[in-house]
Design a protein around this motif. Structure first.
Motif, PDB file in Angstrom:
ATOM      1  N   PHE A  49       5.654 -33.442 -60.112  1.00 36.81           N
ATOM      2  CA  PHE A  49       4.844 -34.218 -61.047  1.00 36.81           C
ATOM      3  C   PHE A  49       5.529 -35.564 -61.268  1.00 36.81           C
ATOM      4  O   PHE A  49       6.758 -35.645 -61.291  1.00 36.81           O
ATOM      5  CB  PHE A  49       4.712 -33.518 -62.401  1.00 36.81           C
ATOM      6  N   ILE A  50       4.736 -36.600 -61.426  1.00 33.79           N
ATOM      7  CA  ILE A  50       5.252 -37.899 -61.839  1.00 33.79           C
ATOM      8  C   ILE A  50       4.590 -38.229 -63.169  1.00 33.79           C
ATOM      9  O   ILE A  50       3.367 -38.337 -63.249  1.00 33.79           O
ATOM     10  CB  ILE A  50       4.976 -38.993 -60.801  1.00 33.79           C
ATOM     11  N   ALA A  51       5.391 -38.362 -64.214  1.00 35.66           N
ATOM     12  CA  ALA A  51       4.843 -38.547 -65.559  1.00 35.66           C
ATOM     13  C   ALA A  51       5.835 -39.331 -66.404  1.00 35.66           C
ATOM     14  O   ALA A  51       7.041 -39.338 -66.121  1.00 35.66           O
ATOM     15  CB  ALA A  51       4.541 -37.192 -66.201  1.00 35.66           C
ATOM     16  N   PRO A  52       5.343 -39.987 -67.455  1.00 39.10           N
ATOM     17  CA  PRO A  52       6.249 -40.725 -68.336  1.00 39.10           C
ATOM     18  C   PRO A  52       6.976 -39.794 -69.301  1.00 39.10           C
ATOM     19  O   PRO A  52       6.472 -38.728 -69.659  1.00 39.10           O
ATOM     20  CB  PRO A  52       5.303 -41.675 -69.084  1.00 39.10           C
ATOM     21  N   ILE A  53       8.139 -40.223 -69.707  1.00 37.24           N
ATOM     22  CA  ILE A  53       8.922 -39.495 -70.704  1.00 37.24           C
ATOM     23  C   ILE A  53       8.487 -39.956 -72.093  1.00 37.24           C
ATOM     24  O   ILE A  53       8.302 -41.152 -72.338  1.00 37.24           O
ATOM     25  CB  ILE A  53      10.425 -39.752 -70.490  1.00 37.24           C
ATOM     26  N   SER A  54       8.308 -39.016 -72.988  1.00 36.80           N
ATOM     27  CA  SER A  54       7.923 -39.352 -74.359  1.00 36.80           C
ATOM     28  C   SER A  54       8.933 -38.768 -75.330  1.00 36.80           C
ATOM     29  O   SER A  54       9.715 -37.862 -74.991  1.00 36.80           O
ATOM     30  CB  SER A  54       6.522 -38.827 -74.679  1.00 36.80           C
ATOM     31  N   ALA A  55       8.923 -39.300 -76.549  1.00 34.57           N
ATOM     32  CA  ALA A  55       9.850 -38.830 -77.573  1.00 34.57           C
ATOM     33  C   ALA A  55       9.456 -37.440 -78.045  1.00 34.57           C
ATOM     34  O   ALA A  55       8.290 -37.044 -77.973  1.00 34.57           O
ATOM     35  CB  ALA A  55       9.864 -39.799 -78.753  1.00 34.57           C
ATOM     36  N   ASN A  56      10.442 -36.716 -78.517  1.00 33.43           N
ATOM     37  CA  ASN A  56      10.178 -35.399 -79.069  1.00 33.43           C
ATOM     38  C   ASN A  56       9.214 -35.526 -80.249  1.00 33.43           C
ATOM     39  O   ASN A  56       8.234 -34.804 -80.352  1.00 33.43           O
ATOM     40  CB  ASN A  56      11.497 -34.769 -79.507  1.00 33.43           C
ATOM     41  N   TYR A  57       9.481 -36.466 -81.132  1.00 30.47           N
ATOM     42  CA  TYR A  57       8.570 -36.845 -82.213  1.00 30.47           C
ATOM     43  C   TYR A  57       9.070 -38.172 -82.768  1.00 30.47           C
ATOM     44  O   TYR A  57      10.176 -38.638 -82.435  1.00 30.47           O
ATOM     45  CB  TYR A  57       8.492 -35.779 -83.316  1.00 30.47           C
ATOM     46  N   SER A  58       8.273 -38.816 -83.589  1.00 34.14           N
ATOM     47  CA  SER A  58       8.654 -40.111 -84.143  1.00 34.14           C
ATOM     48  C   SER A  58       8.261 -40.182 -85.606  1.00 34.14           C
ATOM     49  O   SER A  58       7.383 -39.436 -86.074  1.00 34.14           O
ATOM     50  CB  SER A  58       8.001 -41.252 -83.361  1.00 34.14           C
ATOM     51  N   ALA A  59       8.912 -41.072 -86.338  1.00 34.93           N
ATOM     52  CA  ALA A  59       8.633 -41.284 -87.756  1.00 34.93           C
ATOM     53  C   ALA A  59       8.270 -42.750 -87.955  1.00 34.93           C
ATOM     54  O   ALA A  59       8.978 -43.651 -87.477  1.00 34.93           O
ATOM     55  CB  ALA A  59       9.840 -40.918 -88.608  1.00 34.93           C
ATOM     56  N   THR A  60       7.161 -42.995 -88.639  1.00 37.24           N
ATOM     57  CA  THR A  60       6.730 -44.348 -88.960  1.00 37.24           C
ATOM     58  C   THR A  60       7.283 -44.722 -90.335  1.00 37.24           C
ATOM     59  O   THR A  60       7.087 -43.987 -91.305  1.00 37.24           O
ATOM     60  CB  THR A  60       5.197 -44.444 -88.968  1.00 37.24           C
ATOM     61  N   ILE A  61       7.963 -45.850 -90.406  1.00 43.56           N
ATOM     62  CA  ILE A  61       8.597 -46.278 -91.643  1.00 43.56           C
ATOM     63  C   ILE A  61       7.647 -47.210 -92.386  1.00 43.56           C
ATOM     64  O   ILE A  61       7.355 -48.319 -91.921  1.00 43.56           O
ATOM     65  CB  ILE A  61       9.940 -46.985 -91.376  1.00 43.56           C
ATOM     66  N   GLN A  62       7.165 -46.763 -93.547  1.00 40.59           N
ATOM     67  CA  GLN A  62       6.259 -47.540 -94.382  1.00 40.59           C
ATOM     68  C   GLN A  62       6.819 -47.610 -95.797  1.00 40.59           C
ATOM     69  O   GLN A  62       7.177 -46.581 -96.371  1.00 40.59           O
ATOM     70  CB  GLN A  62       4.862 -46.908 -94.414  1.00 40.59           C
ATOM     71  N   PRO A  63       6.894 -48.811 -96.380  1.00 39.92           N
ATOM     72  CA  PRO A  63       7.383 -48.910 -97.767  1.00 39.92           C
ATOM     73  C   PRO A  63       6.397 -48.298 -98.748  1.00 39.92           C
ATOM     74  O   PRO A  63       5.185 -48.419 -98.580  1.00 39.92           O
ATOM     75  CB  PRO A  63       7.530 -50.426 -97.980  1.00 39.92           C
ATOM     76  N   ARG A  64       6.902 -47.621 -99.761  1.00 36.66           N
ATOM     77  CA  ARG A  64       6.055 -46.982-100.758  1.00 36.66           C
ATOM     78  C   ARG A  64       5.601 -47.952-101.841  1.00 36.66           C
ATOM     79  O   ARG A  64       4.589 -47.715-102.501  1.00 36.66           O
ATOM     80  CB  ARG A  64       6.798 -45.816-101.411  1.00 36.66           C
TER      81      ARG A  64
END
Length: 370
Positions: A49-64
């Motif tokens: 297979f030829i495929a892109p590597i992706s992150a395990n998961y990600s967090a979006t930083i938003q000010p409260r």
């Protein structure tokens, strides 16, 4: 004397014949080639297979909260640790609100103390009818209201402290932090153009999507119905990066995506690779190989027996009468020095492994086994 001469002539003829190459009836030289007999071998079906590597998961930083950005304390594209301070906002308004809430709480506590004393003095007076029941009810209500005011002031102070804590933004996960468009002095927060500051990708483990055609999936799994139990379907999962080198960590099964890609007719299985040193980057394309399904007996042919020209794979089959036959074959994957043959050859047939460029259909050859 004549007998000796006859013997000498016979020896000369034998020597000449022995030194001559074998020839066909037409007088052409017979080509001597090496051959191999087609066999069946028990081996896995290896798929690439030829495929892109992706992150395990990600967090979006938003000010409260909204406010002016004072500083960012990280380097773009560099690792950050969970709990690390990454942004600081101007906290003057929140600090002022906290101080006001603290003062309100102190005032509420003082009033509550006075209301409690009045209530406690009113109880014995009411017992001797020194005050009316109406007055006692009034002192009781004032005491309860004062207690409620204290609780409300305490909650206001907690909110003020919470808003003040939001002026410092910490990394919620460990990973690689991306760049931020906001710079010191920008007004950020909900409803502004900087409602999102950056993202952090967790790549201590990375993921790769492997799209398997349903036909191959069903053949490998031996099932006629869809199943999510794919932990044993894939094995020996390996990854090669762009320079062709093999990544030292073996992959592992993570999960199967819930839906099937209808437009492609594929099922997507997600595999993971440990990435403790962050050597693998998201978006990077990689070649992943995996053994699909259990080992089965497969028809194999030596790689040196195969010729490939413009997506056409072929071999030269040597018939029992030692004549060559050109034949196209459908190949699977390579396993060591072997090609897996999907169709075109049968066990027991003989193929040429040398002299492939010299062979012609129907040509008589002298096969030898190495």
């Amino acid at each position: 004397m004549f007998s000796k001469f006859k013997i000498l002539v016979s020896l000369v003829l034998v020597t000449i014949l022995a030194s001559c190459k074998l020839r066909t009836k037409e007088g052409n030289e017979m080509l001597s080639i090496e051959t191999a007999t087609i066999v069946g071998r028990s081996m896995p079906y290896t798929k690439s297979f030829i495929a892109p590597i992706s992150a395990n998961y990600s967090a979006t930083i938003q000010p409260r909260i909204s406010g002016f950005l004072l500083s960012s304390t990280f380097q773009n594209g560099m690792p950050v640790k969970r709990g690390q301070l990454i942004f600081t906002l101007d906290d003057a308004p929140q600090r002022a609100n906290r101080l006001a809430a603290e003062a309100s709480l102190s005032s509420a506590k003082a009033k509550a103390a006075e209301a409690k004393r009045n209530y406690e003095r009113a109880i014995p007076l009411a017992r001797i009818n020194a005050i009316s029941q109406t007055q006692l009810d009034q002192y009781t209500a004032e005491n309860l209201a004062a207690i409620a005011s204290v609780k409300s002031a305490e909650q206001t102070l907690r909110n003020a402290r919470l808003d003040e804590s939001y002026t410092r933004i910490y990394a919620p996960i460990s990973g690689i932090i991306s760049s931020s468009a906001a710079t010191a002095g920008d007004y950020i927060g909900p409803g502004t153009q900087f409602s999102t500051l950056t993202t952090i990708q967790s790549i201590d483990t990375v993921a790769v999507d492997l799209a398997i055609p349903m036909r191959e999936y069903l053949a490998a799994s031996g099932r006629t119905a869809f199943s999510y139990d794919n932990g044993s379907l894939l094995s020996d999962i390996r990854l090669r990066i762009a320079d062709g080198s093999e990544y030292p960590e073996k992959g592992f099964y993570k999960y199967t995506r819930q839906s099937i890609a209808a437009e492609m007719g594929t099922i997507v299985i997600v595999v993971g690779f440990r990435n403790p040193n962050y050597a693998l980057k998201t978006g990077q394309f990689a070649r992943v190989t995996a053994s699909l399904g259990a080992d089965k007996e497969r028809i194999v042919v030596p790689q040196r027996a195969v010729t490939q020209i413009q997506n056409i794979s072929s071999v030269w089959v040597i018939r029992p009468d030692s004549t060559a036959e050109y034949r196209e074959v459908q190949l699977g994957n390579t396993v060591g020095e072997w090609w897996i043959v999907e169709s075109g050859l049968n066990k027991g047939e003989v193929v040429a492994t040398t002299g492939l460029q010299k062979l012609r259909n129907g040509m008589k050859v002298l096969p030898t086994t190495k």
